[in-house]
Every structure is written in structure tokens, then in C-alpha cells.
Design a protein around this motif. Structure first.
Motif, PDB file in Angstrom:
ATOM      1  N   ARG A  56       1.039  -1.312  -0.162  1.00 36.47           N
ATOM      2  CA  ARG A  56       0.028  -0.116   0.123  1.00 36.47           C
ATOM      3  C   ARG A  56       0.902   1.174   0.076  1.00 36.47           C
ATOM      4  NH1 ARG A  56      -5.343   0.704   1.431  1.00 36.47           N
ATOM      5  NH2 ARG A  56      -5.342  -1.573   0.849  1.00 36.47           N
ATOM      6  N   GLU A  57       0.412   2.269  -0.837  1.00 35.30           N
ATOM      7  CA  GLU A  57       1.113   3.681  -0.573  1.00 35.30           C
ATOM      8  C   GLU A  57       1.206   4.056   0.708  1.00 35.30           C
ATOM      9  OE1 GLU A  57      -0.640   6.319  -3.280  1.00 35.30           O
ATOM     10  OE2 GLU A  57       0.131   8.078  -2.518  1.00 35.30           O
ATOM     11  N   GLY A  58       2.446   4.241   0.986  1.00 36.62           N
ATOM     12  CA  GLY A  58       2.599   4.785   2.556  1.00 36.62           C
ATOM     13  C   GLY A  58       3.008   3.769   3.631  1.00 36.62           C
ATOM     14  N   ILE A  59       2.830   2.480   2.982  1.00 40.33           N
ATOM     15  CA  ILE A  59       2.952   1.506   4.227  1.00 40.33           C
ATOM     16  C   ILE A  59       4.581   1.546   4.647  1.00 40.33           C
ATOM     17  CG2 ILE A  59       3.593  -0.419   2.764  1.00 40.33           C
ATOM     18  CD1 ILE A  59       1.151  -0.581   5.525  1.00 40.33           C
ATOM     19  N   GLU A  60       5.507   1.712   3.903  1.00 39.32           N
ATOM     20  CA  GLU A  60       6.849   1.706   4.399  1.00 39.32           C
ATOM     21  C   GLU A  60       6.908   2.903   5.505  1.00 39.32           C
ATOM     22  OE1 GLU A  60       9.201  -0.558   4.085  1.00 39.32           O
ATOM     23  OE2 GLU A  60       8.056  -1.689   2.643  1.00 39.32           O
ATOM     24  N   ASN A  61       6.364   3.992   5.383  1.00 40.22           N
ATOM     25  CA  ASN A  61       6.576   5.143   6.357  1.00 40.22           C
ATOM     26  C   ASN A  61       5.777   4.681   7.531  1.00 40.22           C
ATOM     27  OD1 ASN A  61       7.484   6.708   4.492  1.00 40.22           O
ATOM     28  ND2 ASN A  61       5.540   7.609   3.919  1.00 40.22           N
ATOM     29  N   VAL A  62       4.621   3.769   7.545  1.00 40.65           N
ATOM     30  CA  VAL A  62       4.082   3.183   8.697  1.00 40.65           C
ATOM     31  C   VAL A  62       4.853   2.400   9.331  1.00 40.65           C
ATOM     32  CG1 VAL A  62       2.046   1.892   9.545  1.00 40.65           C
ATOM     33  CG2 VAL A  62       1.705   3.512   7.798  1.00 40.65           C
ATOM     34  N   ILE A  63       5.351   1.503   8.673  1.00 42.12           N
ATOM     35  CA  ILE A  63       6.576   0.317   9.287  1.00 42.12           C
ATOM     36  C   ILE A  63       7.696   1.086  10.128  1.00 42.12           C
ATOM     37  CG2 ILE A  63       8.231  -1.330   8.739  1.00 42.12           C
ATOM     38  CD1 ILE A  63       6.544  -2.288   6.464  1.00 42.12           C
ATOM     39  N   ASN A  64       8.181   2.243   9.237  1.00 41.60           N
ATOM     40  CA  ASN A  64       9.229   3.037   9.758  1.00 41.60           C
ATOM     41  C   ASN A  64       8.693   3.479  11.133  1.00 41.60           C
ATOM     42  OD1 ASN A  64      11.652   4.037   9.694  1.00 41.60           O
ATOM     43  ND2 ASN A  64      11.042   6.031   9.274  1.00 41.60           N
ATOM     44  N   LEU A  65       7.669   4.111  11.060  1.00 39.53           N
ATOM     45  CA  LEU A  65       7.071   4.808  12.489  1.00 39.53           C
ATOM     46  C   LEU A  65       6.853   3.745  13.774  1.00 39.53           C
ATOM     47  CD1 LEU A  65       4.155   7.285  13.072  1.00 39.53           C
ATOM     48  CD2 LEU A  65       3.850   5.017  14.015  1.00 39.53           C
ATOM     49  N   LEU A  66       6.364   2.463  13.309  1.00 38.17           N
ATOM     50  CA  LEU A  66       6.125   1.159  14.144  1.00 38.17           C
ATOM     51  C   LEU A  66       7.516   1.075  14.764  1.00 38.17           C
ATOM     52  CD1 LEU A  66       3.627  -1.061  12.586  1.00 38.17           C
ATOM     53  CD2 LEU A  66       3.208   0.875  13.730  1.00 38.17           C
ATOM     54  N   GLU A  67       8.528   0.725  13.892  1.00 34.80           N
ATOM     55  CA  GLU A  67      10.005   0.405  14.269  1.00 34.80           C
ATOM     56  C   GLU A  67      10.566   1.541  15.227  1.00 34.80           C
ATOM     57  OE1 GLU A  67      11.510  -0.755  10.500  1.00 34.80           O
ATOM     58  OE2 GLU A  67      11.845  -2.581  11.249  1.00 34.80           O
ATOM     59  N   ASN A  68      10.042   2.792  15.087  1.00 32.84           N
ATOM     60  CA  ASN A  68      10.825   3.948  15.702  1.00 32.84           C
ATOM     61  C   ASN A  68      10.016   4.416  16.913  1.00 32.84           C
ATOM     62  OD1 ASN A  68      13.400   4.439  14.514  1.00 32.84           O
ATOM     63  ND2 ASN A  68      12.141   4.149  12.682  1.00 32.84           N
ATOM     64  N   SER A  69       8.928   3.603  17.278  1.00 33.06           N
ATOM     65  CA  SER A  69       8.079   4.130  18.195  1.00 33.06           C
ATOM     66  C   SER A  69       7.808   3.060  19.284  1.00 33.06           C
ATOM     67  CB  SER A  69       6.604   4.465  17.833  1.00 33.06           C
ATOM     68  OG  SER A  69       5.962   3.291  17.283  1.00 33.06           O
ATOM     69  N   ASP A  70       6.958   3.144  20.214  1.00 34.78           N
ATOM     70  CA  ASP A  70       6.901   2.263  21.244  1.00 34.78           C
ATOM     71  C   ASP A  70       5.947   1.027  20.789  1.00 34.78           C
ATOM     72  OD1 ASP A  70       4.950   3.663  21.659  1.00 34.78           O
ATOM     73  OD2 ASP A  70       5.192   4.397  23.664  1.00 34.78           O
ATOM     74  N   PHE A  71       5.486   1.015  19.447  1.00 36.16           N
ATOM     75  CA  PHE A  71       4.360   0.068  19.159  1.00 36.16           C
ATOM     76  C   PHE A  71       4.569  -1.428  19.587  1.00 36.16           C
ATOM     77  CE2 PHE A  71       2.525  -2.796  16.326  1.00 36.16           C
ATOM     78  CZ  PHE A  71       0.977  -2.195  15.998  1.00 36.16           C
ATOM     79  N   PHE A  72       5.849  -1.795  19.494  1.00 37.08           N
ATOM     80  CA  PHE A  72       6.020  -3.258  19.642  1.00 37.08           C
ATOM     81  C   PHE A  72       6.439  -3.473  21.211  1.00 37.08           C
ATOM     82  CE2 PHE A  72       7.154  -2.984  15.376  1.00 37.08           C
ATOM     83  CZ  PHE A  72       6.295  -3.750  14.595  1.00 37.08           C
TER      84      PHE A  72
END
Ligand SMILES: [Fe+2]
Ligand SMILES: [Fe+2]
Length: 159
Positions: free
Chosen positions: A16-32
């Protein structure tokens, strides 16, 4: 495979358009690592709840586009990560983080499914298969989380 790897691989599979930005945000936030509401209230609870919601929603959802299910189930509680306090609300905050911060392209059905994931079908502006599935899967996962903790949600105590 770890929950983190599964979630990233699933999101990436949507292309999906923008999904790499989402993944980047998840990896650089406390999502996990962040906990999720009262039902998955432990370190990593958000990621567990996201994946569990998707696993439940996928049962009998053959007519619903898989990329829509993946995106909506995995990102519906994005609001629980820290930061981004400029965005208010629960479902609204989740869509704002995904769309405004990451440029994720959502269709109207997906936008509504995330924005209104807390509401039953008749209480949403639409009443689509995707929205209903995300709502129910979220509820089932939440109840499963509460039961694992030996608790009954207070909504049910007063029925
Ligand atoms: Fe939620
Ligand atoms: Fe949820």
C-alpha cells in the motif's frame, strides 16, 4: 517468527502507498512494547492484540480484501503509541497517525473501519463487512485478553 516480524511482513505484503512510512513509524516508536487498553495490559500487548485481531478477523473473511483486513486490524489501535498528542480521540487518532503522519492511503471503507472500530455496525456511518469484522474481531480479542487476566469486562458485569 516473532510478532514484530509477522506484523512488519504482513503490512509490507499489502504494497500500500505509504506502508513503508508506517513500518518505519512502528519500528521507531513504542508500538512493539506498549500495552493496549485494559485487556492486553502488559509489555508488548498492543502488538499481540493487533495480530490476534487479524487472526480472528481472517476466519471466514474470504470475501473481504486481505490487504484491507491486514491494515485495519493491525493499525486500529495505533492511537496507543506515545507521542502524536496533537491528534485527539481513539479511532480518529489512529487514522490521523496513519494518514497524516505516514501518508498511508486508505479507502473510505478502511478509514471508517479504523475510525469507528469501537462501534457496532448500526452505530457507524456505514455498515460494511470490513467494518463489522474489525469491530467483532477487536471485541473477541479484547474479551480473550480480559479472560486471560481472570477478569470480566465491566460492560458485561452490569448486563
Ligand atoms: Fe481500540
Ligand atoms: Fe483494539
Amino acid at each position: 517468527m516473532s510478532t514484530k516480524t509477522q506484523i512488519i511482513d504482513l503490512l509490507r505484503s499489502t504494497n500500500r502507498e505509504g506502508i513503508e512510512n508506517v513500518i518505519n513509524l512502528l519500528e521507531n516508536s513504542d508500538f512493539f512494547s506498549v500495552r493496549c487498553h485494559s485487556h492486553h495490559r502488559y509489555t508488548g500487548g498492543m502488538a499481540d492484540h493487533a495480530l490476534e485481531t487479524l487472526e480472528i478477523a481472517r476466519k471466514g473473511s474470504h470475501d473481504i480484501p486481505q490487504d484491507s483486513l491486514i491494515i485495519c486490524c493491525l493499525l486500529h489501535d495505533l492511537c496507543d503509541i506515545h507521542g502524536y498528542r496533537q491528534y485527539k480521540g481513539h479511532g480518529q487518532r489512529s487514522v490521523d497517525i496513519a494518514v497524516k503522519e505516514c501518508g498511508l492511503k486508505l479507502n473510505e471503507d478502511e478509514w471508517n473501519a479504523i475510525r469507528y472500530h469501537m462501534r457496532r455496525g448500526e452505530k457507524r456511518p456505514d455498515n460494511t463487512a470490513l467494518g463489522n469484522k474489525v469491530y467483532m474481531a477487536d471485541k473477541i480479542s479484547a474479551m480473550t485478553g480480559w479472560l486471560r487476566r481472570g477478569q470480566i469486562p465491566k460492560d458485561f458485569v452490569n448486563l
